[in-house]
Design an enzyme around this catalytic site. Structure first.
Site, PDB file in Angstrom:
ATOM      1  NE  ARG A 210      -3.369  -2.284   1.497  1.00  0.00           N
ATOM      2  CZ  ARG A 210      -4.852  -2.514   2.549  1.00  0.00           C
ATOM      3  NH1 ARG A 210      -5.591  -1.740   3.306  1.00  0.00           N
ATOM      4  NH2 ARG A 210      -5.337  -3.464   2.100  1.00  0.00           N
ATOM      5  CD  GLU A 212      -1.217   2.681   3.888  1.00  0.00           C
ATOM      6  OE1 GLU A 212      -2.367   3.857   4.134  1.00  0.00           O
ATOM      7  OE2 GLU A 212      -2.382   1.598   4.054  1.00  0.00           O
ATOM      8  NE  ARG A 218      -4.252   2.582  12.456  1.00  0.00           N
ATOM      9  CZ  ARG A 218      -4.361   4.082  12.478  1.00  0.00           C
ATOM     10  NH1 ARG A 218      -3.390   5.506  12.902  1.00  0.00           N
ATOM     11  NH2 ARG A 218      -5.432   4.582  11.841  1.00  0.00           N
ATOM     12  CG  HIS A 219      -0.515   3.487   7.925  1.00  0.00           C
ATOM     13  ND1 HIS A 219      -0.822   4.368   8.818  1.00  0.00           N
ATOM     14  CD2 HIS A 219      -2.356   2.493   7.539  1.00  0.00           C
ATOM     15  CE1 HIS A 219      -2.712   3.835   9.268  1.00  0.00           C
ATOM     16  NE2 HIS A 219      -2.934   2.948   7.933  1.00  0.00           N
ATOM     17  CD  GLU A 352      -9.345  -1.409  10.230  1.00  0.00           C
ATOM     18  OE1 GLU A 352      -9.405  -0.382  10.156  1.00  0.00           O
ATOM     19  OE2 GLU A 352      -8.913  -1.950   9.255  1.00  0.00           O
ATOM     20  CB  SER A 355     -11.926  -4.438   7.325  1.00  0.00           C
ATOM     21  OG  SER A 355     -11.666  -3.197   7.742  1.00  0.00           O
ATOM     22  NE  ARG A 403      -2.826  -1.357  11.288  1.00  0.00           N
ATOM     23  CZ  ARG A 403      -3.380  -0.473  11.159  1.00  0.00           C
ATOM     24  NH1 ARG A 403      -4.842  -0.772  10.787  1.00  0.00           N
ATOM     25  NH2 ARG A 403      -2.936   0.631   9.950  1.00  0.00           N
TER      26      ARG A 403
HETATM   27  P1  ATP Z   1      -6.686   1.830   7.973  1.00  0.00           P
HETATM   28  O1  ATP Z   1      -7.957   2.436   7.962  1.00  0.00           O
HETATM   29  O2  ATP Z   1      -5.956   1.522  10.140  1.00  0.00           O
HETATM   30  O3  ATP Z   1      -5.308   1.999   7.313  1.00  0.00           O
HETATM   31  P2  ATP Z   1      -7.949  -0.089   6.270  1.00  0.00           P
HETATM   32  O4  ATP Z   1      -9.113   0.165   6.875  1.00  0.00           O
HETATM   33  O5  ATP Z   1      -7.061   0.630   5.109  1.00  0.00           O
HETATM   34  O6  ATP Z   1      -6.598   0.524   7.082  1.00  0.00           O
HETATM   35  P3  ATP Z   1      -8.119  -2.478   5.061  1.00  0.00           P
HETATM   36  O7  ATP Z   1      -8.031  -2.162   3.968  1.00  0.00           O
HETATM   37  O8  ATP Z   1      -9.275  -2.649   5.626  1.00  0.00           O
HETATM   38  O9  ATP Z   1      -7.249  -1.632   5.915  1.00  0.00           O
HETATM   39  O10 ATP Z   1      -7.221  -4.072   5.475  1.00  0.00           O
HETATM   40  C1  ATP Z   1      -7.325  -5.089   6.504  1.00  0.00           C
HETATM   41  C2  ATP Z   1      -6.270  -5.053   7.781  1.00  0.00           C
HETATM   42  O11 ATP Z   1      -4.956  -5.196   7.412  1.00  0.00           O
HETATM   43  C3  ATP Z   1      -6.864  -4.247   8.313  1.00  0.00           C
HETATM   44  O12 ATP Z   1      -7.276  -3.549   9.654  1.00  0.00           O
HETATM   45  C4  ATP Z   1      -4.667  -4.068   8.986  1.00  0.00           C
HETATM   46  O13 ATP Z   1      -4.340  -4.855   9.915  1.00  0.00           O
HETATM   47  C5  ATP Z   1      -3.855  -4.511   8.179  1.00  0.00           C
HETATM   48  N1  ATP Z   1      -3.518  -3.383   7.165  1.00  0.00           N
HETATM   49  C6  ATP Z   1      -4.179  -2.445   6.263  1.00  0.00           C
HETATM   50  N2  ATP Z   1      -3.280  -1.466   5.451  1.00  0.00           N
HETATM   51  C7  ATP Z   1      -2.304  -1.385   6.211  1.00  0.00           C
HETATM   52  C8  ATP Z   1      -0.612  -1.235   6.180  1.00  0.00           C
HETATM   53  N3  ATP Z   1      -0.394  -0.262   5.669  1.00  0.00           N
HETATM   54  N4  ATP Z   1       0.142  -1.485   7.611  1.00  0.00           N
HETATM   55  C9  ATP Z   1      -0.452  -2.858   8.460  1.00  0.00           C
HETATM   56  N5  ATP Z   1      -1.399  -2.914   8.142  1.00  0.00           N
HETATM   57  C10 ATP Z   1      -2.116  -2.518   7.153  1.00  0.00           C
HETATM   58 MG    MG Z   2     -10.537  -1.748   7.490  1.00  0.00          MG
END
Ligand code: ATP
Ligand code: MG
Length: 429
Positions: A210, A212, A218-219, A352, A355, A403
């Site tokens: 990702r 990000e 936490r990312h 989180e 999901s 996480r």
């Molecule tokens: P957040 O809103 O906290 O950035 P997200 O809703 O974008 O998370 P999802 O697409 O729902 O993330 O991905 C499912 C799970 O994968 C998340 O709950 C998280 O535990 C993990 N996850 C997602 N993106 C990341 C990241 N960039 N780094 C670490 N863990 C991640």
């Molecule tokens: Mg999510």
């Protein structure tokens, strides 16, 4: 024959060990070398007047973190770690470490996270860091074991893909011959396709990528996702399963990683058997009372909102019944109230964790939802096609491995839970 340091007891008579020189204390006529391998520490005691000349010569050449082989007599002593010491007959440097060290493995001198990650091989020699990865390994094993026992099929889906899972942002484009390609942000579409393939229960523990932009604790830009998808199941079944997975991971660590937990000074509490479930609307009400900025129904939960709700809940919990508008197109709307969908988030008070949702399995509805999100069904044809040829109802979730570890061990930064984290500024090592 070399034996692990933990196998050297006060009753042992002779031992040969190989390990790293963790600490050196030279008091003049007497010197102590604390030798470390992954099983523990052993004090090598050298009385210079009595020790063989070759031993004294070798120790003069020895630096901290060098790999040495030591053979000698074991003596019980209250004063040394583990109640025993080794009086060497031979002391051989196998691989000499340069001085000064980029960081102090014995942790007498603290190091910045960046220095630690730049020298991860040395950082990981620290028992505390090693313990994190012992625990991570145990979690991976326990989740694999659990899912295999439940009849899930382990799959591997492509990480190089032509289309985004959920639209364009957060994607890393890559050069792929003449074509545009991306690193996959989630195995979502592929694990759903395996429902159409009749696999019924699948899982994958693999990297997700990702882009990000933000730099948070936490990312990661490359994370490990535990992904599950199963047929003839709804969102409640999916919540039950992710709840079980998390609890059994805690149980497994609690039962199998006592030493690592002690090293980390973590008193692990295995969570209660059921996590409370609150609706999104209830979550918004709790957040509104706990944060300064405005929040209203239909907003995504900000970090501050997640914190406020987490403080109130104080344990793992689910947020259910999300507005369809803020969840991905593949989440199934409630039949009687389509503005709400069968999606959930599993939350730890700090953040989180997962999901998930029951997914839409009806082709027409899915196409409609894709359009609703401003995406074009044409670019999802490979994904949509299976929905025209007998797609069973199904549900699933993605759970972030790092996480899970971070919250379980109360680590301050997600980078602590990865050997070689990838973030905006870190591509090496
Ligand atoms: P957040 O809103 O906290 O950035 P997200 O809703 O974008 O998370 P999802 O697409 O729902 O993330 O991905 C499912 C799970 O994968 C998340 O709950 C998280 O535990 C993990 N996850 C997602 N993106 C990341 C990241 N960039 N780094 C670490 N863990 C991640
Ligand atoms: Mg999510």
């Amino acid at each position: 024959m070399r034996i692990p340091i933990a196998d050297v007891t006060p009753e042992t008579t002779e031992a040969e060990i190989i390990g790293w020189v963790h600490e050196v204390r030279d008091l003049g006529g007497l010197a102590f070398y604390i030798i470390r391998d992954r099983t523990g520490f052993l004090q090598v005691t050298i009385v210079k007047k009595k020790a063989p000349e070759t031993v004294v010569e070798a120790t003069k050449e020895t630096s901290r973190e060098s790999v040495v082989r030591v053979f000698g007599t074991v003596k019980a002593t209250e004063k040394a770690p583990g109640g025993r010491e080794l009086i060497p007959d031979t002391f051989e440097i196998i691989s000499k470490a340069e001085s000064p060290l980029p960081l102090d493995v014995a942790e007498k001198v603290p190091a910045e996270l960046d220095t630690r990650l730049d020298n991860r091989f040395l950082d990981s020699r620290r028992p505390r860091i090693n313990a994190i990865f012992q625990i991570r390994s145990n979690i991976t094993q326990s989740i694999n074991d659990f899912l295999f026992k439940e009849g899930f099929v382990n799959i591997t889906t492509p990480k190089v893909v032509a289309a985004a899972t959920e639209g364009g942002t957060e994607l890393f484009p890559i050069a792929y011959f003449e074509k545009e390609a991306f690193l996959n942000q989630s195995p979502q579409l592929y694990k759903q396709m395996m429902m159409a393939a009749g696999f019924e229960k699948v899982f994958e523990i693999a990297p997700i990528f990702r882009a990000e932009e933000h730099n948070t604790t936490r990312h990661l830009n490359e994370a490990t996702s535990i992904d599950v998808e199963f047929s003839f199941a709804d969102h409640n079944d999916a919540m039950d399963l992710v709840e079980k997975i998390v609890i059994q991971a805690y149980e497994s660590v609690s039962n199998n990683c006592e030493n690592a937990l002690n090293t980390l000074n973590v008193d692990l509490k295995v969570p209660e058997n059921r996590f409370p479930r609150i609706t999104y609307s209830e979550a918004i009400d709790i957040a509104a009372l706990g944060i300064e900025e405005d929040i209203s129904y239909g907003d995504d939960l900000s970090t501050a909102a997640e914190r406020a709700i987490g403080d109130e809940m104080g344990e793992h919990y689910f947020i259910t019944d999300w507005p369809t508008s803020i969840k991905p197109y593949y989440a199934m709307p409630f039949e009687d109230q389509p503005e709400i969908c069968k999606a959930f988030d599993l939350m730890h008070p700090r953040m989180e964790l997962s999901s998930g949702a029951q997914r839409i399995h009806q082709y027409d509805l899915l196409v409609e939802q894709i359009k609703e999100k401003g995406l074009s069904p044409e670019s999802f044809e490979f994904y949509l096609k299976p929905f025209r040829y007998g797609m069973p109802p199904h549900a699933g979730w993605g759970l972030g491995m790092e996480r899970l570890i971070m919250t379980m061990l109360n680590l301050p930064n997600i980078r602590e839970a990865v050997l070689f984290p990838r973030d905006r500024h870190r591509l090496v090592p």
